[in-house]
Design a protein around this motif. Structure first.
Motif, short mmCIF file in Angstrom:
data_model
loop_
_atom_site.label_atom_id
_atom_site.label_comp_id
_atom_site.label_asym_id
_atom_site.label_seq_id
_atom_site.Cartn_x
_atom_site.Cartn_y
_atom_site.Cartn_z
N LYS A 11 0.75 -1.17 0.16
CA LYS A 11 -0.10 -0.16 -0.21
C LYS A 11 0.70 1.49 -0.04
CE LYS A 11 -4.02 -2.03 2.23
NZ LYS A 11 -4.97 -1.94 3.32
N LEU A 12 0.46 2.20 -0.76
CA LEU A 12 1.44 3.34 -0.69
C LEU A 12 0.64 4.82 -0.43
CD1 LEU A 12 3.85 5.19 -1.77
CD2 LEU A 12 3.00 4.81 -3.86
N PHE A 13 0.67 5.45 0.45
CA PHE A 13 0.04 6.98 0.74
C PHE A 13 1.19 7.93 -0.01
CE2 PHE A 13 -0.14 10.85 2.97
CZ PHE A 13 -1.15 11.50 2.33
N PRO A 14 0.69 8.45 -1.11
CA PRO A 14 2.02 9.41 -1.68
C PRO A 14 2.37 10.66 -0.97
CG PRO A 14 0.10 9.45 -2.87
CD PRO A 14 -0.19 8.54 -2.05
N GLY A 15 1.71 10.98 0.13
CA GLY A 15 1.89 12.27 0.81
C GLY A 15 0.88 13.26 0.43
N VAL A 16 0.22 13.25 -0.60
CA VAL A 16 -0.75 14.25 -1.30
C VAL A 16 -1.92 13.38 -1.35
CG1 VAL A 16 0.81 15.81 -1.94
CG2 VAL A 16 0.13 13.94 -3.56
N GLY A 17 -3.30 14.37 -1.17
CA GLY A 17 -4.44 13.71 -1.65
C GLY A 17 -5.01 12.82 -0.24
N ASP A 18 -6.01 12.05 -0.75
CA ASP A 18 -6.65 11.18 0.31
C ASP A 18 -6.54 9.81 0.12
OD1 ASP A 18 -7.61 13.26 2.01
OD2 ASP A 18 -9.19 13.56 0.50
N LEU A 354 -0.87 12.58 8.40
CA LEU A 354 0.23 12.17 7.52
C LEU A 354 0.57 13.15 6.38
CD1 LEU A 354 -0.96 8.34 6.51
CD2 LEU A 354 1.05 9.12 8.01
N ARG A 355 -0.54 13.84 6.10
CA ARG A 355 0.01 15.00 4.96
C ARG A 355 0.53 15.85 5.93
NH1 ARG A 355 -5.35 14.60 2.50
NH2 ARG A 355 -6.08 16.36 3.89
N ALA A 356 0.27 16.33 7.02
CA ALA A 356 0.99 17.31 7.76
C ALA A 356 2.06 17.12 8.23
CB ALA A 356 0.18 17.76 9.17
N ALA A 357 2.48 15.78 8.07
CA ALA A 357 3.85 15.32 8.58
C ALA A 357 4.66 14.91 7.27
CB ALA A 357 3.93 14.14 9.16
N VAL A 371 10.92 17.00 -0.91
CA VAL A 371 10.62 15.90 -0.17
C VAL A 371 9.08 15.99 0.25
CG1 VAL A 371 12.95 15.94 0.88
CG2 VAL A 371 11.22 17.34 1.93
N GLY A 372 8.67 14.96 0.94
CA GLY A 372 7.16 14.98 1.35
C GLY A 372 6.40 14.41 0.62
N THR A 373 6.54 14.01 -0.70
CA THR A 373 5.80 13.61 -1.77
C THR A 373 6.55 12.39 -2.50
OG1 THR A 373 4.53 15.41 -2.03
CG2 THR A 373 4.23 13.85 -3.83
N LEU A 374 6.03 11.24 -2.76
CA LEU A 374 6.41 10.32 -3.62
C LEU A 374 5.69 10.23 -4.92
CD1 LEU A 374 6.35 7.38 -0.78
CD2 LEU A 374 8.12 8.86 -1.50
N ALA A 375 6.44 11.03 -5.53
CA ALA A 375 6.22 11.24 -7.28
C ALA A 375 7.45 11.58 -7.89
CB ALA A 375 5.17 12.41 -7.26
#
Length: 453
Positions: A11-18, A354-357, A371-375
């Motif tokens: 599973k992947l949360f990329p740092g942006v969106g929901d 998670l977005r805040a972090a 940093v902060g986004t996996l893209a």
């Protein structure tokens, strides 16, 4: 030759969106992400190193904007300011930086430290000499008479080894900003709170609005990030009106201050963790226990939560920060507690926390870090977890759930090491912890020896 890494994610949360994506692969070349796609579209390659997290939940490396590398997990202000050489603080800071990195925080803000300690640690890590997080470094806080960090009597002043730099007029403040920028800081911190209170209990700001505006304008003119420590209503108002980039604490923000913050697009980092740790963990032998017994810390925490819920509702960006570096917030221990507090007290969903972090905090560090986004185009800074933080944010505090931390696509080895605080940070020369009157000695069960023989 290009160093290619495939990072397989269950599973992947990329740092942006929901959205939480499933069965994705991150492709990184020389530590920079070039592609994120379904794993079925990226077959194995003999030319790529594989990191298999196909059974794990993957998030971007997290960002703590409030970590003081020079403090050394200190118990007293004197240990922060006086007893260690700047050189020792820098070497010690490298050791503690690695502990922060291994806890899943691949980027930090170091907002105010002695001398250029944080800058030195930053440069040593950037040069590849040591392992640690990416660092947005500040120099000493800029403070005024009766401002935060001007703790000591006027006949002592603010020592050169202090975390503060005392300025006595506007020209000195501007000169100090220019000096710090020349020496290579990423951010400049203003100590906006004073230590004086009005009869109604309100904190008096350390600088006037005009002084604050002049400093912030100069920081921005020189291309740096302007940050402030501001707990009090007046200090937060002036910081907001001056257009600072980031305000730490803002515990006593009112409607006028919130209006200024929104108008000038400021961010607020509440730094609840230090307050909450005071409430929860202080022991009877600690001087701060008196304040806990009198509910001072609890009152401020509850008031801050109430005020800052309005800040969240207004849409103000709220990155996380913990004030790590004190004995109550040791390096590598409590960074993720801020996310837990955001969820438990502030009404954030786990994904919002998670977005805040991650992506929210990324706007207040060095832009070149990406940093902060996996893209594509971002650093391959990754945390792989055994468990789903989008359902239970508290697993981020459980080191046994941390499968791996990658910085720039490279696995970070664990850094949990014991050390002797007496040799590292506890140098205050305390002679005794009690006043041994005859009454006190009697209560302790001792009998005073006779003076007659």
């Amino acid at each position: 030759m290009t160093d290619t890494t495939y990072i397989r994610c269950g599973k992947l949360f990329p740092g942006v969106g929901d959205t939480v994506l499933e069965n994705q692969t991150i492709v990184a070349e020389d530590g920079i992400i070039t592609r994120v796609a379904p794993s079925k579209d990226i077959p194995k390659s003999a030319d790529a190193t594989e990191q298999d997290f196909s059974r794990n939940f993957v998030i971007p490396g997290m960002i703590d904007l409030h970590t003081h590398l020079a403090y050394g997990n200190a118990k007293t202000e004197e240990d922060i300011d006086l007893y260690s050489s700047l050189e020792f603080r820098a070497v010690r800071g490298v050791f503690f930086a690695h502990q922060v990195l291994s806890s899943g925080f691949t980027t930090i803000g170091a907002p105010g430290d002695s001398g250029m300690v944080s800058r030195a640690v930053r440069d040593a890590i950037d040069a590849g000499l040591f392992q640690g997080p990416r660092i947005a470094a500040a120099g000493p806080y800029i403070t005024s008479r009766q401002g935060l960090t001007d703790w000591y009597p006027t006949w002592i002043g603010v020592p050169t080894t202090s975390i503060g730099r005392l300025v006595t007029n506007r020209d000195e403040a501007i000169e100090e900003i220019r000096k710090q920028v020349k020496e290579g800081v990423d951010t400049v911190k203003i100590a906006m709170d004073g230590i004086l209170r009005r009869p109604n209990g309100e904190l008096v700001a350390a600088f006037t609005l005009d002084e604050t505006k002049a400093m912030v304008d100069e920081i921005h003119r020189l291309g740096k990030i302007a940050i402030t420590h501001a707990r009090g209503r007046e200090a937060t108002l002036y910081a907001g009106k001056a257009g600072v980039d980031l305000i730490f604490h803002a515990s006593e923000i009112d409607d006028e201050g919130l209006e200024a913050v929104v108008a000038n697009k400021c961010s607020i980092c509440p730094t609840f963790t230090l307050l909450r740790n005071y409430v929860d963990f202080v022991e009877p032998q600690d001087p701060a226990f008196r304040e806990r017994r009198n509910s001072v810390w609890r009152t401020e925490f509850e008031s801050a939560v109430e005020n800052l819920q309005k800040v969240k509702k207004a849409g103000v960006p709220m990155p996380i920060g913990t004030d790590s570096g004190f004995a109550l917030t040791p390096f590598g221990e409590w960074h993720a507690r801020e996310l837990e507090i955001f969820v438990d007290y502030m009404g954030f969903t786990p994904i919002e926390a998670l977005r805040a972090a991650t992506s929210v905090g990324a706007n207040l560090v060095r832009p070149s870090d990406r940093v902060g986004t996996l893209a594509s185009g971002f650093q391959a800074d990754v945390v792989a977890l055994d468990g789903d933080p989008s359902k239970n944010i508290s697993i981020l505090l459980d080191r046994s759930k941390m499968k791996s931390v990658l910085k720039g696509g490279k696995v970070t080895p664990p850094a949990k090491r014991e050390y002797d605080p007496g040799k590292v940070s506890d140098f205050t020369q305390v002679i005794s912890s009690e006043l041994y009157t005859r009454e006190r000695v009697s209560k302790l069960g001792y009998r005073a020896p006779s003076m007659h023989h």
